[in-house]
Design a protein around this motif. Structure first.
Motif, short mmCIF file in Angstrom:
data_model
loop_
_atom_site.label_atom_id
_atom_site.label_comp_id
_atom_site.label_asym_id
_atom_site.label_seq_id
_atom_site.Cartn_x
_atom_site.Cartn_y
_atom_site.Cartn_z
N ILE A 191 37.04 21.88 -0.90
CA ILE A 191 35.27 21.13 -0.71
C ILE A 191 35.55 19.59 -0.12
O ILE A 191 36.60 19.03 -0.42
CB ILE A 191 35.22 20.83 -2.19
CG1 ILE A 191 35.06 22.04 -3.07
CG2 ILE A 191 33.89 20.13 -2.36
CD1 ILE A 191 34.74 21.96 -4.54
N ASP A 237 29.74 32.61 -1.73
CA ASP A 237 29.71 31.69 -0.50
C ASP A 237 28.82 30.70 -0.54
O ASP A 237 27.96 30.38 0.46
CB ASP A 237 29.43 32.73 0.52
CG ASP A 237 30.50 33.95 0.70
OD1 ASP A 237 31.69 33.64 0.48
OD2 ASP A 237 30.22 34.83 1.01
N LEU A 238 28.52 29.76 -1.80
CA LEU A 238 27.71 28.70 -1.49
C LEU A 238 28.13 27.69 -0.69
O LEU A 238 29.18 27.17 -1.24
CB LEU A 238 27.29 28.22 -3.10
CG LEU A 238 26.31 27.18 -3.27
CD1 LEU A 238 25.07 27.47 -2.77
CD2 LEU A 238 26.32 26.65 -4.52
N PRO A 239 27.55 27.31 0.33
CA PRO A 239 27.89 26.42 1.03
C PRO A 239 28.17 25.13 0.72
O PRO A 239 28.87 23.94 1.21
CB PRO A 239 27.38 26.65 2.47
CG PRO A 239 26.07 27.19 2.09
CD PRO A 239 26.14 27.89 0.91
N CYS A 240 26.86 24.65 -0.07
CA CYS A 240 26.84 23.26 -0.11
C CYS A 240 26.11 22.80 -1.56
O CYS A 240 25.28 23.64 -1.95
CB CYS A 240 25.86 22.52 0.73
SG CYS A 240 25.43 20.97 0.63
N VAL A 241 26.54 22.03 -2.32
CA VAL A 241 25.91 21.34 -3.44
C VAL A 241 25.61 19.83 -3.03
O VAL A 241 26.34 19.11 -2.63
CB VAL A 241 26.95 21.46 -4.71
CG1 VAL A 241 26.41 20.71 -5.80
CG2 VAL A 241 27.23 22.79 -5.25
N ARG A 272 34.55 28.03 -3.29
CA ARG A 272 35.40 29.04 -4.41
C ARG A 272 36.23 30.05 -3.24
O ARG A 272 36.15 30.19 -2.38
CB ARG A 272 34.16 29.61 -5.00
CG ARG A 272 33.62 28.53 -5.90
CD ARG A 272 32.34 29.43 -6.78
NE ARG A 272 32.93 30.45 -7.65
CZ ARG A 272 31.97 30.98 -8.81
NH1 ARG A 272 30.94 30.64 -8.65
NH2 ARG A 272 32.81 31.70 -9.45
N GLY A 328 33.88 24.39 1.10
CA GLY A 328 32.45 24.02 0.67
C GLY A 328 32.10 22.62 0.75
O GLY A 328 32.88 21.78 1.32
N ARG A 378 30.47 25.25 -7.86
CA ARG A 378 29.68 26.19 -7.42
C ARG A 378 30.21 26.45 -6.02
O ARG A 378 29.77 27.58 -5.37
CB ARG A 378 28.19 25.84 -7.30
CG ARG A 378 27.68 25.06 -8.81
CD ARG A 378 27.71 26.25 -10.02
NE ARG A 378 28.83 26.05 -10.69
CZ ARG A 378 29.72 26.73 -10.84
NH1 ARG A 378 29.57 28.11 -10.62
NH2 ARG A 378 30.69 26.70 -11.72
N THR A 379 30.75 25.43 -5.24
CA THR A 379 30.94 25.55 -3.76
C THR A 379 32.55 25.67 -3.61
O THR A 379 33.15 25.33 -4.46
CB THR A 379 30.35 24.58 -2.92
OG1 THR A 379 30.30 24.80 -1.58
CG2 THR A 379 30.93 23.03 -3.36
#
Length: 395
Positions: free
Chosen positions: A222, A315-319, A340, A345, A337-338
């Motif tokens: 991240i 594959d959530l790229p951004c928080v 992973r 991330g 969440r990112t």
């Protein structure tokens, strides 16, 4: 190492293969043999480590040894109870049980609040071996005598630290008192506070401690970034970043339910597809918003911390932390969440001057000095009026 090396039965290996997994994660390698051996477990693992399969797979295998194909509900007592802090996590764990148990003659049910109890009661009356539940709704069923916990063999308490944050520990203690003393218990938590250790002492017998990462650490995949910005122009900065940066799927965390809906509406006015998910939304609304986000129908999902755990988004790229959480541990949970499964991330935090102490506490806990970058035009002297003036086309 393969899943077959862990001693799983062919029916589970087929289900794992159907799911597309080939190699067990570190926590699965460590936990599955221990659970199969009948030991209690105290597991330190954050979301995204494969934790759910580390307990659902061995749990299903143990139950399958005495699986019953009878149609009689009495022949299908509740033998495994999995407690989760939120409805979203309950549904995801239930889906995991369904997916991995599809080749086994075992029945499962998922019970949570915010929806009518009657369909849940009807399902429980058919007889189910595995119940995934949130504490409050489980106690509702206990009170109405629509569930019997007297034959539970395996108890799983998932995300115990979140249970503590949400005030569920008294409910957990009430539930523990209803369970047989002779049972196998598994407790999983991303962090271990003194309160969690006390709870573990009361529910676990000589547990095997399994930790797959140092406590309160964040994934090395991240990238962290802080944008200093006055509170009054945070909404404008977020819209600017979403419009001008290549951010296609973004989970935004805010502190309050009111602020959550308000921010989503603002982003919609700015021409960005967005929706909100928080505790005041009913279950159907929350499920629909999450599905739209996963499917790419909306670009931004604004959430309160009720969604900080258990949201399984590949594959959530951004928080984005629109506001920093008061508890630094929640920063770890949010950005979990990112980044992973080894993927890159991006965690962005919009930090006002009055949040500097919170930022310092986060940096101390994760042992990382986060890069700060002022976005041109959104510095400490920016105001909503100056931003509006700058956006006006020249005459």
């Amino acid at each position: 190492m393969s899943f077959a090396d862990l001693g799983l039965i062919p029916e589970l290996l087929r289900a794992v293969d159907d799911s597309g997994y080939t190699e067990p994660t570190p926590i699965q390698q460590q936990a599955i043999p221990v659970v199969l051996a009948g030991q209690d477990v105290m597991g330190g693992a954050q979301t995204g480590t494969g934790k759910t399969a580390s307990f659902t797979l061995p749990l299903l295998q143990k139950l399958s040894r005495w699986a019953n194909t009878s149609a009689s509900p009495a022949r299908h007592p509740v033998r495994a109870l999995i407690l989760t802090p939120t409805r979203e996590l309950a549904m995801q764990v239930y889906e995991s049980v369904q997916s991995y148990g599809k080749h086994l003659p075992l029945r499962a049910s998922c019970i949570y609040g915010g929806v009518d109890m009657n369909p849940q009661i009807a399902e429980l009356r058919t007889g189910v071996e595995v119940v995934v539940a949130t504490p409050g709704r489980l106690l509702d069923h206990v009170q109405q005598r629509t569930i019997n916990l007297g034959q539970v063999e395996i108890l799983v308490l998932d995300e115990a630290d979140r249970m503590l944050d949400m005030g569920f520990i008294p409910d957990i203690r009430r539930i523990l008192a209803l369970l047989p003393a002779q049972r196998q218990s598994l407790l999983f938590s991303a962090t271990f506070s003194e309160e969690i250790k006390k709870l573990a002492d009361t529910m676990l017998r000589s547990p095997q401690l399994i930790e797959v990462a140092r406590r309160n650490t964040v994934s090395e995949t991240i990238k962290h970034m802080v944008h200093p910005v006055p509170t009054a122009v945070k909404r404008e900065l977020l819209a600017h970043l979403l419009t001008n940066e290549n951010l296609n799927q973004v989970l935004v965390f805010v502190s309050t339910k009111f602020g959550c809906s308000r921010l989503a509406r603002h982003l919609e006015r700015e021409g960005l597809t967005a929706d909100a998910i928080h505790g005041d939304k009913n279950q159907q609304q929350r499920t629909e918003a999450l599905e739209k986000f996963k499917n790419g129908d909306i670009r931004v999902l604004v959430a309160t911390d009720v969604a900080a755990r258990g949201l399984d988004i590949d594959d959530l790229p951004c928080v984005v932390n629109f506001e920093l959480p008061p508890n630094p541990e929640d920063y770890v949970h949010r950005i979990g969440r990112t980044g992973r499964a080894g993927k890159q991330g991006y965690a962005i935090s919009l930090v006002a001057p009055e949040e500097s102490q919170r930022l310092g506490a986060i940096e101390r806990m994760i042992k990382l000095k986060i890069t700060q970058e002022v976005v041109p035009g959104f510095g400490t002297d920016a105001t909503p009026e100056t931003l509006r003036r700058n956006r006006r086309p020249p005459r």
